[in-house]
Design a protein around this motif. Structure first.
Motif, PDB file in Angstrom:
ATOM      1  N   UNK A 132       0.841  -1.191   0.000  1.00 43.37           N
ATOM      2  CA  UNK A 132       0.000   0.000   0.000  1.00 43.37           C
ATOM      3  C   UNK A 132       0.880   1.246   0.000  1.00 43.37           C
ATOM      4  N   UNK A 133       0.289   2.386  -0.343  1.00 41.02           N
ATOM      5  CA  UNK A 133       1.043   3.634  -0.382  1.00 41.02           C
ATOM      6  C   UNK A 133       1.073   4.289   0.992  1.00 41.02           C
ATOM      7  N   UNK A 134       1.608   5.492   1.065  1.00 39.98           N
ATOM      8  CA  UNK A 134       1.778   6.161   2.350  1.00 39.98           C
ATOM      9  C   UNK A 134       0.455   6.545   2.996  1.00 39.98           C
ATOM     10  N   UNK A 135      -0.637   6.560   2.221  1.00 44.06           N
ATOM     11  CA  UNK A 135      -1.958   6.872   2.760  1.00 44.06           C
ATOM     12  C   UNK A 135      -2.744   5.616   3.128  1.00 44.06           C
ATOM     13  N   UNK A 136      -2.123   4.453   2.966  1.00 40.96           N
ATOM     14  CA  UNK A 136      -2.794   3.205   3.310  1.00 40.96           C
ATOM     15  C   UNK A 136      -3.741   2.718   2.230  1.00 40.96           C
ATOM     16  N   UNK A 137      -3.498   3.087   0.970  1.00 36.21           N
ATOM     17  CA  UNK A 137      -4.334   2.646  -0.139  1.00 36.21           C
ATOM     18  C   UNK A 137      -3.640   1.493  -0.863  1.00 36.21           C
ATOM     19  N   UNK A 138      -4.321   0.384  -1.118  1.00 38.26           N
ATOM     20  CA  UNK A 138      -3.676  -0.794  -1.721  1.00 38.26           C
ATOM     21  C   UNK A 138      -3.212  -0.541  -3.145  1.00 38.26           C
ATOM     22  N   UNK A 139      -1.987  -0.993  -3.436  1.00 35.87           N
ATOM     23  CA  UNK A 139      -1.417  -0.872  -4.774  1.00 35.87           C
ATOM     24  C   UNK A 139      -1.306  -2.214  -5.474  1.00 35.87           C
ATOM     25  N   UNK A 140      -1.034  -3.271  -4.717  1.00 38.93           N
ATOM     26  CA  UNK A 140      -0.882  -4.604  -5.305  1.00 38.93           C
ATOM     27  C   UNK A 140      -1.281  -5.646  -4.267  1.00 38.93           C
ATOM     28  N   UNK A 141      -1.907  -6.738  -4.747  1.00 38.96           N
ATOM     29  CA  UNK A 141      -2.414  -7.796  -3.880  1.00 38.96           C
ATOM     30  C   UNK A 141      -1.947  -9.145  -4.389  1.00 38.96           C
ATOM     31  N   UNK A 142      -1.751 -10.081  -3.455  1.00 39.48           N
ATOM     32  CA  UNK A 142      -1.292 -11.426  -3.812  1.00 39.48           C
ATOM     33  C   UNK A 142      -1.789 -12.387  -2.743  1.00 39.48           C
ATOM     34  N   UNK A 143      -2.344 -13.531  -3.136  1.00 36.96           N
ATOM     35  CA  UNK A 143      -2.851 -14.494  -2.156  1.00 36.96           C
ATOM     36  C   UNK A 143      -2.068 -15.800  -2.228  1.00 36.96           C
ATOM     37  N   UNK A 144      -1.888 -16.410  -1.045  1.00 41.13           N
ATOM     38  CA  UNK A 144      -1.239 -17.710  -0.930  1.00 41.13           C
ATOM     39  C   UNK A 144      -2.010 -18.523   0.094  1.00 41.13           C
ATOM     40  N   UNK A 156       7.060 -12.230  -4.515  1.00 42.01           N
ATOM     41  CA  UNK A 156       6.095 -12.069  -5.601  1.00 42.01           C
ATOM     42  C   UNK A 156       5.772 -10.599  -5.856  1.00 42.01           C
ATOM     43  N   UNK A 157       5.750  -9.789  -4.811  1.00 49.39           N
ATOM     44  CA  UNK A 157       5.376  -8.377  -4.943  1.00 49.39           C
ATOM     45  C   UNK A 157       6.562  -7.477  -5.252  1.00 49.39           C
ATOM     46  N   UNK A 158       7.760  -8.020  -5.160  1.00 49.95           N
ATOM     47  CA  UNK A 158       8.965  -7.209  -5.307  1.00 49.95           C
ATOM     48  C   UNK A 158       9.042  -6.513  -6.665  1.00 49.95           C
ATOM     49  N   UNK A 159       8.717  -7.231  -7.723  1.00 47.48           N
ATOM     50  CA  UNK A 159       8.862  -6.676  -9.073  1.00 47.48           C
ATOM     51  C   UNK A 159       7.873  -5.550  -9.366  1.00 47.48           C
ATOM     52  N   UNK A 160       6.771  -5.493  -8.618  1.00 48.46           N
ATOM     53  CA  UNK A 160       5.751  -4.479  -8.879  1.00 48.46           C
ATOM     54  C   UNK A 160       5.876  -3.259  -7.972  1.00 48.46           C
TER      55      UNK A 160
END
Length: 252
Positions: A132-144, A156-160
């Protein structure tokens, strides 16, 4: 019913660029169907319990399943979040989402990728990893699956990760390879060291206090009952429910 949810004209205008093209027969009213889908997901209802104002429940479910399989809802969230403009700080964390018995019943189809449901101390769970960004808004999601390490989600989220100055994370992300990967991207890590480390790791404690914003984000997402409890067997459909909640809460 006055308590029904309806998308506004402005919200529909922001969503329409992500709609798939209609081939042949025109689709049923998009606003009515999408508003019904959001109402079902937010309140945790069965599809057959959808209010009559949204039309036939089969129409709602068929649109939901078809667009989920195509990744339409995930693209909505990603496309809206791409306009965030964050240049300073992002945060990473993970949370458990309880899997209902209907999501864990029946065998997995042969050749499938699995349900991404695992057994933890709290029972059968799916784990949601998020940036999420500095305002707490989600930028990318991933489930396991629930028992999967935070490192897997981080990899998994590193590249994005966007081009920012700082990344905030808890001790679960204290790994030398992760710190080095962030350094290669020009991102400074604000992550406390694990207690097992022989040499303590310095971090900005004042900046780290802002990490509560991603915890607040998870709490708001879990206000949607079909996110807090996983009813869907298909992980792609469940991720669509999370993405839709994130888009409606934060980006519309």
């Amino acid at each position: 019913m006055s308590d029904l949810f309806w998308l506004t004209d402005a919200q529909m205008a922001r969503l329409e660029p992500f709609f798939p093209k209609s081939h042949g027969k025109p689709r049923v009213d998009d606003r009515r169907v999408l508003s019904g889908i959001i109402f079902i997901n937010r309140n945790g209802l069965r599809w057959r319990d959808a209010p009559a104002a949204y039309g036939p429940h089969k129409t709602l479910y068929n649109r939901w399943k078809r667009w989920s399989d195509k990744g339409v809802f995930a693209r909505m969230m990603a496309g809206l979040a791409a306009r965030h403009g964050e240049k300073n700080t992002v945060m990473i964390d993970a949370t458990y989402l309880k899997a209902h018995r209907t999501a864990t019943s029946m065998g997995v189809k042969k050749g499938g990728g699995g349900r991404l449901i695992g057994r933890t101390k709290g029972g059968m769970n799916t784990k949601l990893h998020a940036i999420c960004d500095s305002k707490g808004r989600p930028l990318d999601l991933f489930v396991t699956a629930g028992q999967v390490s935070d490192y897997i989600g981080a990899r998994a989220l590193l590249s994005s990760l966007p081009n920012v100055k700082w990344l905030l994370g808890d001790r679960g992300y204290d790994a030398d390879w992760f710190r080095e990967a962030l350094q290669d991207k020009g991102i400074r890590a604000c992550i406390p060291g694990r207690k097992q480390r022989k040499k303590p790791v310095k971090y900005d404690k004042r900046r780290y206090k802002r990490r509560n914003r991603i915890e607040i984000m998870f709490g708001r997402l879990k206000d949607w009952r079909r996110v807090a409890t996983r009813y869907d067997r298909c992980p792609k459909v469940f991720l669509s429910a999370i993405a839709l909640a994130a888009a409606v809460i934060y980006w519309l």
